[in-house]
Design a protein around this motif. Structure first.
Motif, PDB file in Angstrom:
ATOM      1  N   SER A  35       2.305  -8.217  13.348  1.00 48.40           N
ATOM      2  CA  SER A  35       1.496  -7.024  13.580  1.00 48.40           C
ATOM      3  C   SER A  35       0.349  -6.955  12.577  1.00 48.40           C
ATOM      4  O   SER A  35       0.469  -7.453  11.449  1.00 48.40           O
ATOM      5  N   SER A  36      -0.715  -6.315  12.996  1.00 54.49           N
ATOM      6  CA  SER A  36      -1.849  -6.143  12.086  1.00 54.49           C
ATOM      7  C   SER A  36      -1.442  -5.276  10.901  1.00 54.49           C
ATOM      8  O   SER A  36      -1.963  -5.458   9.796  1.00 54.49           O
ATOM      9  N   ASP A  37      -0.489  -4.368  11.088  1.00 54.05           N
ATOM     10  CA  ASP A  37      -0.016  -3.540   9.973  1.00 54.05           C
ATOM     11  C   ASP A  37       0.665  -4.380   8.909  1.00 54.05           C
ATOM     12  O   ASP A  37       0.426  -4.198   7.713  1.00 54.05           O
ATOM     13  N   ARG A  38       1.535  -5.313   9.317  1.00 55.10           N
ATOM     14  CA  ARG A  38       2.223  -6.150   8.328  1.00 55.10           C
ATOM     15  C   ARG A  38       1.228  -7.048   7.600  1.00 55.10           C
ATOM     16  O   ARG A  38       1.348  -7.266   6.400  1.00 55.10           O
ATOM     17  N   VAL A  39       0.248  -7.554   8.313  1.00 54.19           N
ATOM     18  CA  VAL A  39      -0.791  -8.359   7.674  1.00 54.19           C
ATOM     19  C   VAL A  39      -1.587  -7.495   6.699  1.00 54.19           C
ATOM     20  O   VAL A  39      -1.837  -7.904   5.563  1.00 54.19           O
ATOM     21  N   ALA A  40      -1.927  -6.293   7.122  1.00 56.18           N
ATOM     22  CA  ALA A  40      -2.769  -5.415   6.303  1.00 56.18           C
ATOM     23  C   ALA A  40      -2.093  -4.997   5.001  1.00 56.18           C
ATOM     24  O   ALA A  40      -2.756  -4.874   3.967  1.00 56.18           O
ATOM     25  N   VAL A  41      -0.782  -4.788   5.021  1.00 58.75           N
ATOM     26  CA  VAL A  41      -0.095  -4.302   3.807  1.00 58.75           C
ATOM     27  C   VAL A  41       0.516  -5.424   2.981  1.00 58.75           C
ATOM     28  O   VAL A  41       1.127  -5.162   1.944  1.00 58.75           O
TER      29      VAL A  41
ATOM     30  N   ALA B  14      -0.465  -7.578   0.778  1.00 61.99           N
ATOM     31  CA  ALA B  14      -0.766  -7.642  -0.655  1.00 61.99           C
ATOM     32  C   ALA B  14      -0.005  -6.583  -1.449  1.00 61.99           C
ATOM     33  O   ALA B  14       0.205  -6.739  -2.647  1.00 61.99           O
ATOM     34  N   ALA B  15       0.446  -5.524  -0.774  1.00 57.30           N
ATOM     35  CA  ALA B  15       1.195  -4.439  -1.415  1.00 57.30           C
ATOM     36  C   ALA B  15       2.572  -4.279  -0.754  1.00 57.30           C
ATOM     37  O   ALA B  15       3.091  -3.179  -0.648  1.00 57.30           O
ATOM     38  N   TRP B  16       3.166  -5.382  -0.348  1.00 55.53           N
ATOM     39  CA  TRP B  16       4.408  -5.333   0.426  1.00 55.53           C
ATOM     40  C   TRP B  16       5.538  -4.602  -0.278  1.00 55.53           C
ATOM     41  O   TRP B  16       6.376  -3.981   0.373  1.00 55.53           O
ATOM     42  N   LYS B  17       5.571  -4.640  -1.597  1.00 53.55           N
ATOM     43  CA  LYS B  17       6.657  -3.979  -2.338  1.00 53.55           C
ATOM     44  C   LYS B  17       6.606  -2.466  -2.168  1.00 53.55           C
ATOM     45  O   LYS B  17       7.621  -1.791  -2.368  1.00 53.55           O
ATOM     46  N   GLU B  18       5.452  -1.938  -1.818  1.00 56.46           N
ATOM     47  CA  GLU B  18       5.267  -0.495  -1.672  1.00 56.46           C
ATOM     48  C   GLU B  18       5.479  -0.022  -0.239  1.00 56.46           C
ATOM     49  O   GLU B  18       5.179   1.131   0.065  1.00 56.46           O
ATOM     50  N   THR B  19       5.974  -0.896   0.639  1.00 56.66           N
ATOM     51  CA  THR B  19       6.125  -0.549   2.050  1.00 56.66           C
ATOM     52  C   THR B  19       7.575  -0.703   2.497  1.00 56.66           C
ATOM     53  O   THR B  19       8.409  -1.245   1.777  1.00 56.66           O
ATOM     54  N   GLU B  20       7.814  -0.247   3.702  1.00 57.69           N
ATOM     55  CA  GLU B  20       9.113  -0.452   4.361  1.00 57.69           C
ATOM     56  C   GLU B  20       8.959  -1.398   5.549  1.00 57.69           C
ATOM     57  O   GLU B  20       9.807  -1.419   6.431  1.00 57.69           O
TER      58      GLU B  20
ATOM     59  N   LYS C 161      15.843  -9.684   3.752  1.00 62.43           N
ATOM     60  CA  LYS C 161      15.617 -11.141   3.781  1.00 62.43           C
ATOM     61  C   LYS C 161      14.145 -11.457   3.559  1.00 62.43           C
ATOM     62  O   LYS C 161      13.795 -12.358   2.796  1.00 62.43           O
ATOM     63  N   GLU C 162      13.290 -10.731   4.234  1.00 64.74           N
ATOM     64  CA  GLU C 162      11.856 -10.971   4.098  1.00 64.74           C
ATOM     65  C   GLU C 162      11.382 -10.643   2.682  1.00 64.74           C
ATOM     66  O   GLU C 162      10.559 -11.372   2.116  1.00 64.74           O
ATOM     67  N   ARG C 163      11.899  -9.590   2.107  1.00 63.76           N
ATOM     68  CA  ARG C 163      11.517  -9.213   0.745  1.00 63.76           C
ATOM     69  C   ARG C 163      11.955 -10.301  -0.244  1.00 63.76           C
ATOM     70  O   ARG C 163      11.209 -10.658  -1.159  1.00 63.76           O
ATOM     71  N   ALA C 164      13.150 -10.827  -0.059  1.00 64.65           N
ATOM     72  CA  ALA C 164      13.624 -11.913  -0.925  1.00 64.65           C
ATOM     73  C   ALA C 164      12.740 -13.146  -0.772  1.00 64.65           C
ATOM     74  O   ALA C 164      12.408 -13.816  -1.759  1.00 64.65           O
TER      75      ALA C 164
END
Length: 157
Positions: free
Chosen positions: A69-75, A77-83, A88-91
């Motif tokens: 999704s464009s949302d996952r691509v957009a965030v 760089a700041a993935w730690k601040e999102t849900e 698994k993906e965070r690891a």
């Protein structure tokens, strides 16, 4: 800007060896059931950290074309601040970041332990190889100064 040696053209056999390594890494990701789109997000995250504009553009396009999704691509760089990303993906993202920044703190035990708790050995191996390969590509593209020209066609992305 001074003309730079284009590493892919100057020593094509070495370049082709990296292409083959990339292919093997992609096969390992598929065998570990890591989604193609998410694999591009992992490549994109390393490329963001390394500030490789050529690879950032390429893996943004590839991630979107693979169904991310464009949302996952957009965030990203700041993935730690999102849900937007599951455990698994965070690891996996943490592991890629640690390998990309390996000169800062090696690969911290806490990062590896988090990966081992959430990923299989096959997934860890595939993700580590992905990180090694994308960092290699970044280190080919950046010193060669692969040109990233503005595209006036907004639909191109």
């Amino acid at each position: 800007m001074t003309n730079r040696v284009h590493l892919g053209k100057s020593l094509p056999a070495l370049y082709q060896a990296v292409v083959k390594l990339d292919q093997l890494s992609t096969e390992a990701l598929a065998n570990a059931d890591i989604a193609e789109g998410f694999a591009h997000l992992l490549r994109l995250r390393a490329s963001q950290i390394n500030q490789c504009a050529f690879c950032v553009r390429q893996h943004t396009r590839d991630a979107l074309a693979s169904g991310e999704s464009s949302d996952r691509v957009a965030v990203l760089a700041a993935w730690k601040e999102t849900e937007y990303f599951n455990l698994k993906e965070r690891a996996a993202l943490e592991l890629v970041e640690a390998i990309t920044l390996i000169s800062e703190s090696q690969l911290p035990d806490a990062t590896y332990e988090q990966a081992a708790e959430n990923l299989t050995q096959a997934e860890i191996a595939a993700i580590e190889w992905l990180a090694i390969v994308i960092n290699t590509w970044n280190r080919i593209a950046i010193p060669s100064r692969y040109i990233v020209k503005a595209n006036t066609d907004a639909a191109a992305l």
